[in-house]
Design an enzyme around this catalytic site. Structure first.
Site, mmCIF file in Angstrom:
data_model
loop_
_atom_site.group_PDB
_atom_site.id
_atom_site.type_symbol
_atom_site.label_atom_id
_atom_site.label_comp_id
_atom_site.label_asym_id
_atom_site.label_seq_id
_atom_site.Cartn_x
_atom_site.Cartn_y
_atom_site.Cartn_z
ATOM 1 N N HIS A 1 36.549 120.562 -20.748
ATOM 2 C CA HIS A 1 37.576 119.608 -19.636
ATOM 3 C C HIS A 1 36.539 118.293 -20.075
ATOM 4 C CE1 HIS A 1 38.532 122.741 -16.997
ATOM 5 N NE2 HIS A 1 39.660 122.437 -16.853
ATOM 6 N N LYS B 1 35.581 114.849 -14.224
ATOM 7 C CA LYS B 1 36.173 116.148 -14.378
ATOM 8 C C LYS B 1 34.448 116.352 -12.967
ATOM 9 C CE LYS B 1 37.304 120.891 -13.447
ATOM 10 N NZ LYS B 1 38.544 120.374 -12.681
HETATM 11 P P1 NAP Z 1 41.517 110.400 -11.352
HETATM 12 O O1 NAP Z 1 42.048 109.902 -12.523
HETATM 13 O O2 NAP Z 1 40.204 110.408 -11.216
HETATM 14 O O3 NAP Z 1 42.639 110.598 -9.948
HETATM 15 C C1 NAP Z 1 41.282 110.935 -8.325
HETATM 16 C C2 NAP Z 1 42.190 110.467 -7.915
HETATM 17 O O4 NAP Z 1 41.861 110.400 -6.323
HETATM 18 C C3 NAP Z 1 42.414 108.647 -7.388
HETATM 19 O O5 NAP Z 1 43.896 107.619 -7.157
HETATM 20 C C4 NAP Z 1 41.375 108.326 -6.668
HETATM 21 O O6 NAP Z 1 41.206 106.597 -5.600
HETATM 22 C C5 NAP Z 1 41.981 109.094 -5.503
HETATM 23 N N1 NAP Z 1 40.508 109.784 -4.406
HETATM 24 C C6 NAP Z 1 39.322 110.022 -5.206
HETATM 25 N N2 NAP Z 1 38.664 109.955 -4.207
HETATM 26 C C7 NAP Z 1 39.106 109.978 -2.841
HETATM 27 C C8 NAP Z 1 39.208 110.048 -1.681
HETATM 28 N N3 NAP Z 1 38.466 109.991 -0.958
HETATM 29 N N4 NAP Z 1 40.068 109.610 -0.702
HETATM 30 C C9 NAP Z 1 41.505 109.377 -1.533
HETATM 31 N N5 NAP Z 1 42.030 109.435 -2.636
HETATM 32 C C10 NAP Z 1 40.398 109.589 -3.056
HETATM 33 O O7 NAP Z 1 41.213 112.163 -11.353
HETATM 34 P P2 NAP Z 1 42.997 113.510 -12.024
HETATM 35 O O8 NAP Z 1 42.154 113.650 -13.475
HETATM 36 O O9 NAP Z 1 43.765 113.074 -11.781
HETATM 37 O O10 NAP Z 1 42.403 114.383 -11.079
HETATM 38 C C11 NAP Z 1 42.933 114.527 -9.386
HETATM 39 C C12 NAP Z 1 42.387 115.761 -9.367
HETATM 40 O O11 NAP Z 1 43.517 116.770 -9.862
HETATM 41 C C13 NAP Z 1 41.312 116.504 -9.576
HETATM 42 O O12 NAP Z 1 41.034 117.223 -8.312
HETATM 43 C C14 NAP Z 1 41.548 117.311 -10.840
HETATM 44 O O13 NAP Z 1 40.411 118.716 -11.149
HETATM 45 C C15 NAP Z 1 42.466 118.580 -10.119
HETATM 46 N N6 NAP Z 1 43.175 118.007 -11.732
HETATM 47 C C16 NAP Z 1 44.429 119.220 -11.140
HETATM 48 C C17 NAP Z 1 45.091 120.109 -12.124
HETATM 49 C C18 NAP Z 1 46.032 121.070 -11.657
HETATM 50 O O14 NAP Z 1 46.737 121.814 -12.606
HETATM 51 N N7 NAP Z 1 46.470 121.525 -11.046
HETATM 52 C C19 NAP Z 1 45.057 119.426 -13.372
HETATM 53 C C20 NAP Z 1 44.394 118.774 -13.402
HETATM 54 C C21 NAP Z 1 43.670 117.878 -12.187
HETATM 55 P P3 NAP Z 1 39.968 105.401 -6.779
HETATM 56 O O15 NAP Z 1 40.511 104.793 -7.648
HETATM 57 O O16 NAP Z 1 40.308 104.540 -5.322
HETATM 58 O O17 NAP Z 1 39.251 106.452 -6.534
#
Ligand code: NAP
Length: 266
Positions: free
Chosen positions: A155, A159
């Site tokens: 990844h 992550k």
């Molecule tokens: P990302 O770009 O880092 O986005 C995370 C978001 O969550 C940001 O907007 C962040 O806001 C917010 N956040 C962080 N800490 C928080 C908190 N304590 N309370 C509320 N909001 C908060 O990450 P991403 O790549 O989009 O991934 C998000 C999640 O999806 C992760 O858990 C990842 O492992 C998962 N994921 C899942 C799949 C799937 O297929 N299920 C695929 C890819 C990723 P700030 O800017 O304020 O920090």
């Protein structure tokens, strides 16, 4: 048919912003609010270049669900926030679709109980990519014939959790076919700690984190004189959105807890 009213948590994130686009582009989906910890009281159009600029932004889920009428909460944040959002959504009779990874077994148990208590659907999907779901299904099939397997998941370096939810889920599916057993040489020793990776019932899991990657996994089976590799690659986050769409539509039709998209795919 009425629109499915959605709230998306984490709209500025890489996954969340794709989910906002999906909600805007999908007939039958209506984005009624977003949850963003930093921009309470603003409008979506004020926090980034989004379609649907008039959608209200809340930081507190309680306040959000009391102010707007929602059917589904899609969470794409971090495990602590995701768990709080999922729990609160269920209490308010809003159906969670959780893409956030890194939930503990206790978290999953709690949500399963709450979903049963409320009698409404709840979907936890560690991987929304359809190809990744097939990779897991094929790995489970192969495990009937190969008892030695190692999982290499790769990844991007932003992550937070390791191993990935997909790697754990793959190992769990394989363990439904494979007896727990130690792999490798019975006397093997790590001269550098961690060299053999994490261990689930003797299966080894290796986590690679590098810039440039999105989400990739190889399930590597070996037996005398042969190996079998099952590999999936997500090259963009758009690869996850057809799974998000399926999960949102399905969670409206079920009244139970589902962990893993493979359980709702024909
Ligand atoms: P990302 O770009 O880092 O986005 C995370 C978001 O969550 C940001 O907007 C962040 O806001 C917010 N956040 C962080 N800490 C928080 C908190 N304590 N309370 C509320 N909001 C908060 O990450 P991403 O790549 O989009 O991934 C998000 C999640 O999806 C992760 O858990 C990842 O492992 C998962 N994921 C899942 C799949 C799937 O297929 N299920 C695929 C890819 C990723 P700030 O800017 O304020 O920090």
């Amino acid at each position: 048919m009425e629109n499915i009213r959605m709230v998306i948590a984490g709209p500025r994130g890489r996954m969340g912003s794709e989910a906002v686009k999906l909600a805007a582009e999908t007939n039958g989906f209506e984005l009624v609010a977003v949850l963003d910890r930093k921009n309470d009281g603003r409008k979506l159009g004020e926090i980034g270049h989004f379609p649907l600029p008039e959608v209200p932004v809340y930081s507190d889920i309680e306040e959000c669900l009391q102010s707007v009428k929602a059917d589904v909460l899609v969470d794409l944040t971090v495990p602590e926030a995701g768990m709080h959002h999922a729990r609160t959504a269920l209490v308010h009779n809003v159906r969670p679709v959780i893409g956030t990874t890194g939930f503990s077994t206790e978290d999953l148990e709690e949500l399963k109980e709450l979903s049963a208590e409320k009698g409404i659907g709840c979907i936890i999907a560690p991987n929304f990519a359809i190809g990744a779901i097939l990779m897991m299904k094929f790995a489970k099939m192969a495990a009937k014939y190969f008892e030695n397997v190692e999982i290499i998941e790769m990844h991007h370096d932003k992550k937070l959790d390791a191993p990935s939810g997909t790697a754990i889920k793959t190992a769990q599916l394989i363990s439904e076919e494979r007896e727990a057993r130690k792999q490798g040489h019975p006397d093997e020793k790590e001269t550098l700690p961690g060299a053999r990776g994490a261990d689930i019932e003797g299966m080894k899991i290796h986590s690679v984190r590098l810039p440039g990657l999105i989400a990739h996994q190889e399930v590597l089976f070996g037996s005398d004189g042969q190996t079998l590799k099952i590999r999936h690659d997500s090259y963009t986050r758009a690869s996850f959105m057809s799974g998000v769409k399926t999960a949102v539509e399905t969670v409206m039709k079920i009244d139970s807890f589902v962990y893993g998209l493979e359980n709702i795919m024909e």
